[in-house]
Scaffold this motif. Structure first.
Motif, PDB file in Angstrom:
ATOM      1  N   ASP A  14       3.497   0.795  -1.794  1.00  0.00           N
ATOM      2  CA  ASP A  14       4.355   0.352  -2.922  1.00  0.00           C
ATOM      3  C   ASP A  14       4.851  -1.059  -2.612  1.00  0.00           C
ATOM      4  OD1 ASP A  14       7.667   1.713  -2.114  1.00  0.00           O
ATOM      5  OD2 ASP A  14       6.047   1.085  -0.791  1.00  0.00           O
ATOM      6  N   ASP A  18       8.571  -4.886   3.513  1.00  0.00           N
ATOM      7  CA  ASP A  18       8.206  -4.295   4.817  1.00  0.00           C
ATOM      8  C   ASP A  18       6.778  -3.781   4.795  1.00  0.00           C
ATOM      9  OD1 ASP A  18       9.134  -2.136   3.160  1.00  0.00           O
ATOM     10  OD2 ASP A  18       9.359  -0.881   4.940  1.00  0.00           O
ATOM     11  N   ASP A  19       6.317  -3.343   3.614  1.00  0.00           N
ATOM     12  CA  ASP A  19       4.889  -3.011   3.468  1.00  0.00           C
ATOM     13  C   ASP A  19       4.049  -4.256   3.777  1.00  0.00           C
ATOM     14  OD1 ASP A  19       6.605  -1.582   1.346  1.00  0.00           O
ATOM     15  OD2 ASP A  19       4.783  -0.370   1.243  1.00  0.00           O
ATOM     16  N   ASN A  43       9.095   0.773  -4.364  1.00  0.00           N
ATOM     17  CA  ASN A  43      10.067  -0.335  -4.219  1.00  0.00           C
ATOM     18  C   ASN A  43      10.169  -1.116  -5.534  1.00  0.00           C
ATOM     19  OD1 ASN A  43      10.760  -0.256  -1.405  1.00  0.00           O
ATOM     20  ND2 ASN A  43       8.691  -0.963  -0.943  1.00  0.00           N
ATOM     21  N   LEU A 129       2.418   4.137   2.735  1.00  0.00           N
ATOM     22  CA  LEU A 129       3.647   3.363   2.967  1.00  0.00           C
ATOM     23  C   LEU A 129       4.629   3.473   1.806  1.00  0.00           C
ATOM     24  CD1 LEU A 129       1.973   0.117   4.378  1.00  0.00           C
ATOM     25  CD2 LEU A 129       2.809   2.088   5.686  1.00  0.00           C
ATOM     26  N   ASN A 164      18.249   7.233   4.127  1.00  0.00           N
ATOM     27  CA  ASN A 164      18.605   5.835   3.786  1.00  0.00           C
ATOM     28  C   ASN A 164      18.819   5.638   2.291  1.00  0.00           C
ATOM     29  OD1 ASN A 164      16.036   5.907   2.774  1.00  0.00           O
ATOM     30  ND2 ASN A 164      15.169   4.461   4.240  1.00  0.00           N
ATOM     31  N   GLU A 170      15.144  10.089   2.665  1.00  0.00           N
ATOM     32  CA  GLU A 170      14.553   8.760   2.874  1.00  0.00           C
ATOM     33  C   GLU A 170      13.857   8.369   1.569  1.00  0.00           C
ATOM     34  OE1 GLU A 170      10.998   8.452   3.032  1.00  0.00           O
ATOM     35  OE2 GLU A 170      11.305   6.304   2.990  1.00  0.00           O
ATOM     36  N   PHE A 171      13.805   7.084   1.264  1.00  0.00           N
ATOM     37  CA  PHE A 171      13.393   6.580  -0.046  1.00  0.00           C
ATOM     38  C   PHE A 171      12.019   7.078  -0.514  1.00  0.00           C
ATOM     39  CE2 PHE A 171      13.599   3.664  -3.575  1.00  0.00           C
ATOM     40  CZ  PHE A 171      12.294   3.247  -3.786  1.00  0.00           C
ATOM     41  N   ASN A 172      10.978   6.967   0.326  1.00  0.00           N
ATOM     42  CA  ASN A 172       9.623   7.303  -0.136  1.00  0.00           C
ATOM     43  C   ASN A 172       9.513   8.769  -0.563  1.00  0.00           C
ATOM     44  OD1 ASN A 172       8.491   4.778   0.172  1.00  0.00           O
ATOM     45  ND2 ASN A 172       7.790   5.154   2.262  1.00  0.00           N
ATOM     46  N   ASP A 247       7.906   0.412   7.375  1.00  0.00           N
ATOM     47  CA  ASP A 247       6.436   0.460   7.265  1.00  0.00           C
ATOM     48  C   ASP A 247       5.721  -0.094   8.492  1.00  0.00           C
ATOM     49  OD1 ASP A 247       6.695  -0.122   3.724  1.00  0.00           O
ATOM     50  OD2 ASP A 247       6.527   1.754   4.819  1.00  0.00           O
TER      51      ASP A 247
HETATM   52  O1  RIB Z   1      12.570   4.154   3.352  1.00  0.00           O
HETATM   53  C1  RIB Z   1      11.767   3.035   3.621  1.00  0.00           C
HETATM   54  C2  RIB Z   1      10.506   3.075   2.826  1.00  0.00           C
HETATM   55  O2  RIB Z   1      10.799   2.995   1.436  1.00  0.00           O
HETATM   56  C3  RIB Z   1       9.591   1.882   3.118  1.00  0.00           C
HETATM   57  O3  RIB Z   1       8.272   2.269   2.931  1.00  0.00           O
HETATM   58  C4  RIB Z   1       9.997   0.894   2.075  1.00  0.00           C
HETATM   59  O4  RIB Z   1       8.960  -0.043   1.808  1.00  0.00           O
HETATM   60  C5  RIB Z   1      10.198   1.804   0.893  1.00  0.00           C
HETATM   61  O5  RIB Z   1       8.920   2.102   0.344  1.00  0.00           O
END
Ligand code: RIB
Ligand code: CA
Length: 317
Positions: A14, A18-19, A43, A129, A164, A170-172, A247
């Motif tokens: 996405d 950081d990807d 993201n 990712l 997070n 966690e987001f993903n 990532d």
């Molecule tokens: O929680 C972090 C993840 O969520 C990372 O992959 C960031 O790029 C977002 O996709």
């Protein structure tokens, strides 16, 4: 391993900042060949993630794997973009755009299945990712093809720590928990979730390490500058500009497993109930469930090995 001796991978992303660092690292690892990249919303929207992926390939300046657009909607949940973390364009809003590259025709999920069908069992690993929407649909469309994948290494879950995006998620995983549930319960043999905790603590990039990367050259500057919003956010959170590179930690775990300090197989379940723990991964560390462990949770890297891998693959030293 193919005749070039390189291990093949598919990246699903996405592409936020950081990807971008993680993809640039993979493009610079001589032991691996990225056979394709599929994009997904997370993201940022899938279209923007595709643009950011193309920009990253151009900045990496190595070879140019085909990029295919995947799904732009989550299975059920409304999308909530991470603009506060990665900027509106996902890359720090510093005007990064691809100069030349375009996405290929074809759907990323169907192309992933095509690659796997035409590969030897275990020949291609998948590194995911972003939200697991593409992988979940691929599993539903052609499970036999997905079974041909080798390891499936996913940046996702809070690992054995805190979330997070909520206290526990966690987001993903949270962005498409229904998709994550399908993947987790798929029965595919080697699913490794690299938790957010793997990139925290001593594995965070500190200001000196950030400066070292940024001053090393064009690629290092790109990899740091596109993460400026995350750095600013962390300056408020931690009192200085640190980078928790989720990532890149998953990519390092996937391509340089020697950097993994803790990775165990547990029975895990994704919470898709409509409550405060939606999108969390329940990790049965004390085996209360009596169920067979189904996925691996990688919760810690060796900071020195992880960071030396970043330096090597961002051409820092
Ligand atoms: O929680 C972090 C993840 O969520 C990372 O992959 C960031 O790029 C977002 O996709
Ligand atoms: Ca991501």
């Amino acid at each position: 391993m193919d005749k070039t001796g390189k291990k093949k991978i598919i990246i699903d992303t996405d592409c936020g900042s950081d990807d971008a660092m993680a993809i640039a690292m993979a493009l610079n690892d001589p032991n691996y060949e990225i056979v394709m990249i599929s994009t997904v919303s997370g993201n940022v929207c899938m279209e923007q993630a595709t643009t950011n992926t193309l920009t990253t390939i151009e900045y990496a300046g190595t070879y140019e794997p085909p990029v295919y657009k995947g799904l732009d909607k989550m299975l059920l949940k409304e999308l909530v973009y991470a603009h506060e973390t990665h900027g509106k364009d996902g890359m720090g809003d510093i005007g990064l755009v691809p100069k030349r590259l375009k996405a290929q025709e074809g759907n990323g999920v169907l192309k992933m299945l095509e690659c796997l069908r035409n590969s030897e069992p275990g020949e291609i690993d998948i590194v995911a990712l972003g939200p697991l929407t593409n992988l979940a649909v691929a599993i539903r469309l052609d499970y036999e093809a997905m079974k041909r994948a080798g390891r499936i290494v996913i940046m996702g879950t809070a690992g054995l720590g805190a979330g997070n995006v909520t206290p526990v998620a966690e987001f993903n995983i949270w962005q498409d928990a229904e998709a994550a549930k399908i993947v987790t319960e798929s029965g595919l043999k080697e699913i490794i979730f690299v938790g957010w905790d793997a990139c925290l603590g001593d594995s965070m990039l500190n200001p000196q390490e950030i400066a070292k990367i940024r001053e090393s050259g064009e690629l290092g500057k790109f990899a740091i500058d596109c993460n400026k919003d995350l750095m600013e956010m962390n300056r408020e959170r931690f009192g200085d500009a640190y980078l928790d590179m989720a990532d890149p930690s998953a990519m390092a775990a996937a391509l340089y497993p020697e950097c993994i300090e803790r990775c165990e197989k547990y029975y895990c379940q994704v919470d898709v109930t409509n409550g405060p723990s939606y999108g969390s991964m329940l990790v049965d560390v004390n085996y209360f469930s009596g169920q067979e462990p189904n996925v691996y949770i990688c919760s810690k890297l060796y900071p020195d090995k992880y960071k030396s891998y970043i330096y090597k693959t961002l051409r820092v030293e």
